[in-house]
Design a protein around this motif. Sequence first.
Motif, PDB file in Angstrom:
ATOM      1  N   ARG A 378     -57.366 -77.402 -66.346  1.00  0.00           N
ATOM      2  CA  ARG A 378     -56.348 -76.393 -66.638  1.00  0.00           C
ATOM      3  C   ARG A 378     -55.427 -76.175 -65.429  1.00  0.00           C
ATOM      4  NH1 ARG A 378     -56.904 -72.928 -70.944  1.00  0.00           N
ATOM      5  NH2 ARG A 378     -56.099 -71.146 -69.776  1.00  0.00           N
ATOM      6  N   GLU A 379     -55.993 -76.204 -64.234  1.00  0.00           N
ATOM      7  CA  GLU A 379     -55.180 -76.050 -63.037  1.00  0.00           C
ATOM      8  C   GLU A 379     -54.232 -77.238 -62.875  1.00  0.00           C
ATOM      9  OE1 GLU A 379     -53.576 -74.484 -59.577  1.00  0.00           O
ATOM     10  OE2 GLU A 379     -54.788 -73.557 -61.153  1.00  0.00           O
ATOM     11  N   ARG A 382     -51.430 -76.798 -65.257  1.00  0.00           N
ATOM     12  CA  ARG A 382     -50.492 -75.787 -64.759  1.00  0.00           C
ATOM     13  C   ARG A 382     -49.519 -76.407 -63.757  1.00  0.00           C
ATOM     14  NH1 ARG A 382     -49.477 -73.086 -60.493  1.00  0.00           N
ATOM     15  NH2 ARG A 382     -51.242 -74.006 -59.377  1.00  0.00           N
ATOM     16  N   ARG A 383     -50.046 -77.217 -62.840  1.00  0.00           N
ATOM     17  CA  ARG A 383     -49.170 -77.849 -61.848  1.00  0.00           C
ATOM     18  C   ARG A 383     -48.185 -78.810 -62.520  1.00  0.00           C
ATOM     19  NH1 ARG A 383     -54.111 -78.320 -58.923  1.00  0.00           N
ATOM     20  NH2 ARG A 383     -54.214 -80.513 -59.558  1.00  0.00           N
ATOM     21  N   GLN A 386     -45.418 -76.842 -64.254  1.00  0.00           N
ATOM     22  CA  GLN A 386     -44.390 -76.386 -63.316  1.00  0.00           C
ATOM     23  C   GLN A 386     -43.403 -77.507 -63.000  1.00  0.00           C
ATOM     24  OE1 GLN A 386     -47.014 -74.817 -60.172  1.00  0.00           O
ATOM     25  NE2 GLN A 386     -46.047 -72.809 -60.477  1.00  0.00           N
ATOM     26  N   PHE A 431     -50.734 -76.003 -73.649  1.00  0.00           N
ATOM     27  CA  PHE A 431     -49.944 -75.600 -72.484  1.00  0.00           C
ATOM     28  C   PHE A 431     -49.345 -74.198 -72.592  1.00  0.00           C
ATOM     29  CE2 PHE A 431     -46.610 -77.809 -74.978  1.00  0.00           C
ATOM     30  CZ  PHE A 431     -45.566 -76.904 -74.906  1.00  0.00           C
ATOM     31  N   ILE A 434     -51.708 -71.574 -71.044  1.00  0.00           N
ATOM     32  CA  ILE A 434     -51.725 -71.765 -69.593  1.00  0.00           C
ATOM     33  C   ILE A 434     -50.443 -71.222 -68.973  1.00  0.00           C
ATOM     34  CG2 ILE A 434     -51.736 -73.504 -67.765  1.00  0.00           C
ATOM     35  CD1 ILE A 434     -53.549 -75.205 -69.542  1.00  0.00           C
ATOM     36  N   ALA A 435     -49.323 -71.446 -69.647  1.00  0.00           N
ATOM     37  CA  ALA A 435     -48.057 -70.902 -69.149  1.00  0.00           C
ATOM     38  C   ALA A 435     -48.096 -69.381 -69.116  1.00  0.00           C
ATOM     39  CB  ALA A 435     -46.902 -71.386 -70.028  1.00  0.00           C
ATOM     40  N   GLU A 437     -50.796 -67.434 -68.802  1.00  0.00           N
ATOM     41  CA  GLU A 437     -51.698 -67.004 -67.726  1.00  0.00           C
ATOM     42  C   GLU A 437     -51.073 -67.217 -66.353  1.00  0.00           C
ATOM     43  OE1 GLU A 437     -55.352 -69.083 -68.178  1.00  0.00           O
ATOM     44  OE2 GLU A 437     -55.762 -68.298 -70.189  1.00  0.00           O
ATOM     45  N   ALA A 438     -50.295 -68.283 -66.190  1.00  0.00           N
ATOM     46  CA  ALA A 438     -49.735 -68.636 -64.881  1.00  0.00           C
ATOM     47  C   ALA A 438     -48.423 -67.925 -64.592  1.00  0.00           C
ATOM     48  CB  ALA A 438     -49.532 -70.143 -64.796  1.00  0.00           C
TER      49      ALA A 438
END
Length: 642
Positions: A378-379, A382-383, A386, A431, A434-435, A437-438
């Motif tokens: 998941r991390e 996230r990267r 971005q 995604f 995740i977007a 949460e981030a």
Amino acid sequence: MGLAVMRRISLRQVIMLSSLMALTLLGFLIASQAIDSGRREAQALQQLKAARFLLDNEMRRSTELDVSTAAGADARTSAATRLTATWERFETVAEASIGGSRTIETDLDNARAVVRLRVHQLRENEPAPASALLESVNRFAVAVDAVVADQSDRLEAAQRHALHRGKSLAILTLLVLAAEAAMLIRPLAGQLAMAEATAVEATERLSYLASHDELTGLANRRALENELQRRMTTAAPFGLVLCDLDGFKPINDVYGHAAGDTVLRAAAGRLDRALRPGDIAARLGGDEFVLVVGGDPEGDPVGLVARRVQAALAMPISHEDHQLTVGASVGTAVHPQDGATPHALLAAADAAMYEAKQTGGAVIRSYTNRLRQYQNEREAIRRDLQLALKTGALYVVFQPQISLRDGRHQGFEALARWHSDERGAVAPGVFMPIAEEAGLMAPLTDRLLDSIATALGAWLDQGLEPSRVWLNVSGPSLARDDVVGRLRRLCRRCGLEPRLLGVEVGEEGVSGRGAEAALETLQALKDQGFGVAIDDFGTGCASLTSLRTVPFDRLKLSGALIASLGEDRTADALVKTLVELSSDVGGRAVASQVETAAQLAALARLGCHEAQGFALQPPLATVEAATYMQQRTRRLAAVSQH
């Protein structure tokens, strides 16, 4: 404090203080005038003494000439003339200096008359010896000296009296002011003491709130992170127990926030009692709690406390006449193997708790290597997300919405898509959470809106009528990310009309906590001319009565509800009810995720207004959507001709 003191002063005290100040100023003015008058009189007397000194000199010279046998008549006459002139100047100064005095008025006038007679005789060349003039001048001078002495004594006495009177008045004023100040200070002393106590209490309260949750009294997130940082500097082992209450949101929605607060306070008390000496409990926010548990990992203190917590939270909680029941999904993590920093350790416990939640809740899960891999994945997503936002790898496709009555085009739903060079096509269900949460929803929304505006511009340039394009926005993002402002700026920049754009928000966004702010934003969107739709309605917690407060144009029925049509009579009845309800409030019912012809037929039979899904048309790219609109326009024109 100054304003508070002024509010305590009564009208009587204000009048008293004003009178005393005026009296003090008057006393100082009188004393000042007396001193000023005395100074002027002293200057006049000083001038008189100087003139008297000159007169003495001339009298002495005349006397010397008068008794001298060598002096001739001309010398004596010249001396008498000078003496006369000096006396006249002296008389003028004396008149100005001691005019108005009646102390020895008779002697002074007689002496002046004799001197004037001698002067007249001298000027008329009448026989008058200089000695006679000297005697007369001397008599006048002696009379003036007497007046000067009297004036000096009077002036000195007047100055002493003025100074004494000014001092007395000043002392009296100061005494009265002191008494009045004492009267003011006495009640204010208590108030100042009370204010000081209040300030101390407020400081202590602020210090308490800086490290404690106001509702439950447990440690807050800041205190928790400080405690984790402190423990990580020591070699003592410890772990985390993170629990999320099961069934808390329905309690809030059905019984209200007061019931929710009762549950949170009761849960906090039970967690606190489940702790052992040296452990602490904290509230992360919402219905999430964390316990910091110390002890040797071999004895499994973390597991022991987790089981205690789950058992304690399973007991009913009383609120008014209701027995409310919640459970707990629990995740655990141990330092240092599961996380070497406070953030990493909390993330590990949260991942374990999330897995417990996904399995149905009311279970305990520990952080494992599999969860670590999942979290790392998941991390990594996230990267990559971005980077995709910067490179333009995200794009939009448009799924048509069609009228079930006449087959006319009604608009598009804009769907986000992401194709990664490494991962291939990444599903929105992966995604988008995740977007959220981030904290990437704002730039992601901007990217999607720019793509929508570009497509709308291209269609309008071709003379096509796309109707309205809808974009799905999460409930938290609705108010937090200034959706209204973003849409208005987009319309101004691209020359678009608000009628061409609409926002869809899930039913969870218009119910529960945060619903009030979301409803205000939806109303603002509608007031500006943008469309408002409630998405995926029919399977969540929002009640039918809540629709009365939502300013929607379209009610999108849940795909799960549509999938049961024809197989579940309850689903048919519910769809029919929702269609009628949306019509009654001026909206339209839209079926989403329509996959089969049987579902289309059932929806048409139940009176549903519009539908979208693969049974009608799959999502299209911008150019494909333009071709689709052209073909449908021609097809409808041909049908109307026949």
